[in-house]
Design a protein around this motif. Structure first.
Motif, PDB file in Angstrom:
ATOM      1  N   ARG A 257      -8.292 -22.671  -1.664  1.00 33.20           N
ATOM      2  CA  ARG A 257      -9.582 -23.215  -1.101  1.00 33.20           C
ATOM      3  C   ARG A 257      -9.049 -24.100   0.376  1.00 33.20           C
ATOM      4  NH1 ARG A 257     -13.999 -24.483  -4.834  1.00 33.20           N
ATOM      5  NH2 ARG A 257     -14.551 -26.253  -3.338  1.00 33.20           N
ATOM      6  N   ASP A 258      -7.710 -24.374   0.286  1.00 34.46           N
ATOM      7  CA  ASP A 258      -7.375 -25.413   1.617  1.00 34.46           C
ATOM      8  C   ASP A 258      -6.073 -24.639   2.365  1.00 34.46           C
ATOM      9  OD1 ASP A 258      -9.132 -27.196   0.767  1.00 34.46           O
ATOM     10  OD2 ASP A 258      -7.760 -27.773  -0.872  1.00 34.46           O
ATOM     11  N   VAL A 259      -5.973 -23.201   2.294  1.00 33.01           N
ATOM     12  CA  VAL A 259      -5.034 -22.765   2.860  1.00 33.01           C
ATOM     13  C   VAL A 259      -5.430 -21.810   4.133  1.00 33.01           C
ATOM     14  CG1 VAL A 259      -3.384 -22.856   0.942  1.00 33.01           C
ATOM     15  CG2 VAL A 259      -4.909 -20.907   1.367  1.00 33.01           C
ATOM     16  N   ASN A 260      -4.442 -21.577   4.973  1.00 35.97           N
ATOM     17  CA  ASN A 260      -4.884 -20.507   6.125  1.00 35.97           C
ATOM     18  C   ASN A 260      -3.820 -19.301   5.846  1.00 35.97           C
ATOM     19  OD1 ASN A 260      -2.268 -21.203   7.159  1.00 35.97           O
ATOM     20  ND2 ASN A 260      -3.172 -22.903   8.061  1.00 35.97           N
ATOM     21  N   ASP A 261      -3.886 -18.340   6.814  1.00 35.39           N
ATOM     22  CA  ASP A 261      -3.201 -17.061   6.612  1.00 35.39           C
ATOM     23  C   ASP A 261      -1.655 -17.313   6.851  1.00 35.39           C
ATOM     24  OD1 ASP A 261      -5.208 -15.353   5.959  1.00 35.39           O
ATOM     25  OD2 ASP A 261      -6.085 -15.482   7.948  1.00 35.39           O
ATOM     26  N   TRP A 262      -1.399 -18.437   7.246  1.00 30.46           N
ATOM     27  CA  TRP A 262       0.036 -18.582   7.419  1.00 30.46           C
ATOM     28  C   TRP A 262       0.619 -19.270   6.452  1.00 30.46           C
ATOM     29  CZ3 TRP A 262       3.368 -22.915   8.163  1.00 30.46           C
ATOM     30  CH2 TRP A 262       4.517 -22.745   8.904  1.00 30.46           C
ATOM     31  N   SER A 263       0.096 -19.879   5.545  1.00 29.20           N
ATOM     32  CA  SER A 263       0.546 -20.772   4.466  1.00 29.20           C
ATOM     33  C   SER A 263       0.453 -19.918   3.107  1.00 29.20           C
ATOM     34  CB  SER A 263       0.054 -22.083   4.295  1.00 29.20           C
ATOM     35  OG  SER A 263      -1.326 -22.119   4.088  1.00 29.20           O
ATOM     36  N   THR A 264      -0.077 -18.926   2.979  1.00 31.24           N
ATOM     37  CA  THR A 264      -0.230 -17.907   1.911  1.00 31.24           C
ATOM     38  C   THR A 264      -0.245 -16.593   2.286  1.00 31.24           C
ATOM     39  OG1 THR A 264      -1.286 -17.532  -0.162  1.00 31.24           O
ATOM     40  CG2 THR A 264      -2.774 -18.001   1.717  1.00 31.24           C
ATOM     41  N   ASP A 265      -0.099 -15.652   1.522  1.00 28.89           N
ATOM     42  CA  ASP A 265      -0.290 -14.345   1.794  1.00 28.89           C
ATOM     43  C   ASP A 265      -1.603 -13.883   1.927  1.00 28.89           C
ATOM     44  OD1 ASP A 265       1.583 -11.456   1.425  1.00 28.89           O
ATOM     45  OD2 ASP A 265      -0.675 -11.317   0.871  1.00 28.89           O
ATOM     46  N   PRO A 266      -1.840 -13.487   3.374  1.00 29.71           N
ATOM     47  CA  PRO A 266      -3.391 -13.031   3.672  1.00 29.71           C
ATOM     48  C   PRO A 266      -4.102 -11.910   2.698  1.00 29.71           C
ATOM     49  CG  PRO A 266      -1.742 -12.974   5.572  1.00 29.71           C
ATOM     50  CD  PRO A 266      -0.998 -13.210   4.585  1.00 29.71           C
ATOM     51  N   ILE A 267      -3.201 -11.189   2.117  1.00 25.22           N
ATOM     52  CA  ILE A 267      -3.918 -10.244   1.397  1.00 25.22           C
ATOM     53  C   ILE A 267      -4.061 -10.839   0.066  1.00 25.22           C
ATOM     54  CG2 ILE A 267      -3.483  -7.882   0.152  1.00 25.22           C
ATOM     55  CD1 ILE A 267      -1.843  -6.898   2.509  1.00 25.22           C
ATOM     56  N   LYS A 281     -16.717 -18.532  -0.038  1.00 22.38           N
ATOM     57  CA  LYS A 281     -17.554 -19.085   0.924  1.00 22.38           C
ATOM     58  C   LYS A 281     -16.718 -19.794   1.942  1.00 22.38           C
ATOM     59  CE  LYS A 281     -21.248 -19.323  -2.675  1.00 22.38           C
ATOM     60  NZ  LYS A 281     -21.994 -20.236  -3.410  1.00 22.38           N
ATOM     61  N   ILE A 282     -15.778 -20.524   1.604  1.00 23.97           N
ATOM     62  CA  ILE A 282     -14.799 -21.262   2.418  1.00 23.97           C
ATOM     63  C   ILE A 282     -14.364 -20.201   3.562  1.00 23.97           C
ATOM     64  CG2 ILE A 282     -12.969 -22.518   2.722  1.00 23.97           C
ATOM     65  CD1 ILE A 282     -13.371 -23.703   0.061  1.00 23.97           C
ATOM     66  N   LEU A 283     -13.627 -19.213   3.078  1.00 21.57           N
ATOM     67  CA  LEU A 283     -12.963 -18.165   3.879  1.00 21.57           C
ATOM     68  C   LEU A 283     -14.025 -17.334   5.089  1.00 21.57           C
ATOM     69  CD1 LEU A 283     -10.482 -16.830   4.642  1.00 21.57           C
ATOM     70  CD2 LEU A 283     -10.899 -15.223   2.663  1.00 21.57           C
ATOM     71  N   ALA A 284     -15.227 -17.099   4.325  1.00 21.39           N
ATOM     72  CA  ALA A 284     -16.204 -16.633   5.090  1.00 21.39           C
ATOM     73  C   ALA A 284     -16.506 -17.301   6.432  1.00 21.39           C
ATOM     74  CB  ALA A 284     -17.770 -16.355   4.223  1.00 21.39           C
ATOM     75  N   GLU A 285     -16.587 -18.600   6.260  1.00 19.43           N
ATOM     76  CA  GLU A 285     -16.868 -19.464   7.547  1.00 19.43           C
ATOM     77  C   GLU A 285     -15.881 -19.096   8.751  1.00 19.43           C
ATOM     78  OE1 GLU A 285     -16.723 -23.432   6.698  1.00 19.43           O
ATOM     79  OE2 GLU A 285     -18.127 -23.374   5.031  1.00 19.43           O
ATOM     80  N   ARG A 286     -14.354 -18.863   8.550  1.00 17.78           N
ATOM     81  CA  ARG A 286     -13.388 -18.318   9.356  1.00 17.78           C
ATOM     82  C   ARG A 286     -13.904 -16.917   9.669  1.00 17.78           C
ATOM     83  NH1 ARG A 286      -7.671 -18.166   6.624  1.00 17.78           N
ATOM     84  NH2 ARG A 286      -8.470 -20.083   5.741  1.00 17.78           N
ATOM     85  N   LEU A 287     -14.040 -16.059   8.899  1.00 14.80           N
ATOM     86  CA  LEU A 287     -14.125 -14.795   9.156  1.00 14.80           C
ATOM     87  C   LEU A 287     -15.299 -14.532  10.018  1.00 14.80           C
ATOM     88  CD1 LEU A 287     -13.503 -13.120   5.689  1.00 14.80           C
ATOM     89  CD2 LEU A 287     -11.905 -13.722   7.268  1.00 14.80           C
ATOM     90  N   THR A 288     -16.243 -15.444  10.115  1.00 15.78           N
ATOM     91  CA  THR A 288     -17.572 -15.025  10.935  1.00 15.78           C
ATOM     92  C   THR A 288     -17.371 -15.655  12.235  1.00 15.78           C
ATOM     93  OG1 THR A 288     -18.471 -16.936   9.837  1.00 15.78           O
ATOM     94  CG2 THR A 288     -19.150 -14.565   8.955  1.00 15.78           C
ATOM     95  N   LEU A 316     -10.873  -5.764   2.917  1.00 13.17           N
ATOM     96  CA  LEU A 316     -10.901  -7.012   2.172  1.00 13.17           C
ATOM     97  C   LEU A 316     -11.698  -7.986   2.808  1.00 13.17           C
ATOM     98  CD1 LEU A 316      -7.348  -7.663   0.837  1.00 13.17           C
ATOM     99  CD2 LEU A 316      -9.059  -6.680  -0.594  1.00 13.17           C
ATOM    100  N   ASP A 317     -11.864  -8.170   4.163  1.00 17.70           N
ATOM    101  CA  ASP A 317     -12.814  -9.129   4.796  1.00 17.70           C
ATOM    102  C   ASP A 317     -14.197  -8.742   4.644  1.00 17.70           C
ATOM    103  OD1 ASP A 317     -11.050 -10.701   5.827  1.00 17.70           O
ATOM    104  OD2 ASP A 317     -10.819  -9.813   7.787  1.00 17.70           O
ATOM    105  N   GLU A 318     -14.729  -7.323   4.607  1.00 18.77           N
ATOM    106  CA  GLU A 318     -15.865  -6.999   4.012  1.00 18.77           C
ATOM    107  C   GLU A 318     -16.240  -7.296   2.722  1.00 18.77           C
ATOM    108  OE1 GLU A 318     -17.952  -5.631   6.245  1.00 18.77           O
ATOM    109  OE2 GLU A 318     -16.682  -5.853   7.874  1.00 18.77           O
ATOM    110  N   LEU A 319     -15.300  -7.353   1.661  1.00 16.81           N
ATOM    111  CA  LEU A 319     -15.565  -7.439   0.463  1.00 16.81           C
ATOM    112  C   LEU A 319     -15.858  -8.980   0.206  1.00 16.81           C
ATOM    113  CD1 LEU A 319     -12.989  -5.235  -1.498  1.00 16.81           C
ATOM    114  CD2 LEU A 319     -15.407  -4.800  -1.179  1.00 16.81           C
ATOM    115  N   VAL A 320     -14.940  -9.800   0.932  1.00 17.81           N
ATOM    116  CA  VAL A 320     -15.038 -11.347   0.969  1.00 17.81           C
ATOM    117  C   VAL A 320     -16.439 -11.841   1.201  1.00 17.81           C
ATOM    118  CG1 VAL A 320     -14.379 -13.433   2.087  1.00 17.81           C
ATOM    119  CG2 VAL A 320     -12.589 -11.677   1.114  1.00 17.81           C
ATOM    120  N   LEU A 321     -17.047 -11.346   2.562  1.00 16.46           N
ATOM    121  CA  LEU A 321     -18.163 -11.502   3.039  1.00 16.46           C
ATOM    122  C   LEU A 321     -19.273 -11.117   1.952  1.00 16.46           C
ATOM    123  CD1 LEU A 321     -17.713 -10.634   6.595  1.00 16.46           C
ATOM    124  CD2 LEU A 321     -17.828 -12.734   5.770  1.00 16.46           C
TER     125      LEU A 321
END
Length: 326
Positions: A257-267, A281-288, A316-321
């Motif tokens: 919930r509190d990480v970004n694509d640099w601090s964990t594996d993006p996939i 829901k948290i990640l969707a804010e970044r993706l949009t 995967l972004d599509e599935l997340v949204l």
């Protein structure tokens, strides 16, 4: 000409006669002798340890101390240690120690840089005593955070098969993350956060990494995350080895919930989010956001994601949204 002494100097601990410089030189010599005597006492401690454990600590003809631990055999170069103690300005760390399997010495041993945390004013031989005792009691010390080089080396020697590591490793994970090994199925199962469980399959001869599955609360089945985590992920350091992967996943999914694509594996992040609404829901804010672009995601090593991984991220972004706005 020597200057006269003040009262505070005249009555420092005990009366001393002489000029100011004579008394100061005497104090300097006293301090050096105190250090020397402390080193002598510590050297006797080292000798007592070696003598009392003669069955497990022996010297070879090349001035190496062989220590038989519970997990392995360690070969320490005493000459190198003595040089550092004689001249501490020459080098500020211990040399690597040879690490051999428990069943005997090998021609090409692994090595580890084992560090002991020094205390203020600790004599050098006290430090050495702690060093050899740590190796002697390796079953207790090898899982300490400060001894990660030794942990990695022992793991390189034995892997996840049944070995001298198994009892302490199993107990450590049972106590910390409710972990358990199943050597018939070659799996390791442990608890994550939010009621999740994780399962790693390590007995895959054709795979480079682990098969990773997860189980959410009230589920009786397992969900596939990676069939081969080294092949199917971006190679992020957080899931680069067994210990790293277990420690990372044990904090998930809450950590994500509190990480970004640099601090964990993006996939990994997106696969979990696509099946877990709080993260989605948290990640969707970044993706949009207008400036979001998978081709601009950097790995931990400050390199852009490979095109193949960029494509996986987009899917995967599509599935997340979809999950976030379902």
């Amino acid at each position: 000409m020597d200057e006269p002494m003040g009262l505070d100097e005249l009555f420092d601990d005990s009366f001393q006669s002489g000029t100011v410089q004579e008394i100061r030189r005497s104090r300097m010599h006293k301090s050096m002798m105190q250090v020397a005597r402390a080193a002598e006492r510590a050297s006797h401690l080292v000798m007592n340890i070696v003598e009392q454990n003669e069955g497990r600590m022996q010297l070879d003809e090349h001035n190496h101390l062989l220590i038989v631990g519970n997990l392995g055999i360690y070969r320490v170069d005493l000459g190198s240690f003595m040089t550092k103690f004689a001249n501490p300005f020459d080098y500020n760390s211990f040399d690597v120690v040879e690490v051999h399997p428990k069943n005997g010495l090998v021609k090409e041993p692994k090595t580890a840089c084992v560090q002991v945390q020094p205390q203020k004013d600790m004599p050098a031989y006290d430090l050495f005593a702690g060093y050899i005792l740590g190796l002697l009691n390796d079953e207790v010390t090898w899982l300490q955070e400060s001894l990660s080089p030794l942990r990695r080396t022992l793991f390189q020697i034995y892997g996840l098969a049944r070995s001298p590591l198994t009892p302490s490793l199993g107990q450590h994970f049972a106590d910390s993350i409710n972990g358990s090994f199943d050597f018939k199925q070659d799996t390791f199962t442990f608890s994550g956060t939010n009621g999740w469980k994780w399962r790693l399959h390590f007995g895959q001869p054709l795979a480079k990494g682990f098969k990773i599955e997860y189980q959410k609360p009230r589920q009786t089945w397992w969900n596939l995350l990676f069939d081969d985590h080294e092949r199917d992920s971006t190679g992020h350091y957080a899931i680069s080895g067994f210990f790293e992967t277990v420690e990372h996943l044990a904090k998930c999914p809450h950590l994500l919930r509190d990480v970004n694509d640099w601090s964990t594996d993006p996939i990994l992040l997106r696969k979990v989010a696509s099946d877990y609404p709080p993260v989605a829901k948290i990640l969707a804010e970044r993706l949009t956001k207008e400036d979001y672009d998978p081709s601009k995601i950097y790995t931990f090593y400050d390199e852009l994601l490979e095109e193949e991984h960029q494509g996986v991220v987009r899917e995967l972004d599509e599935l997340v949204l979809q999950r976030a706005y379902a």
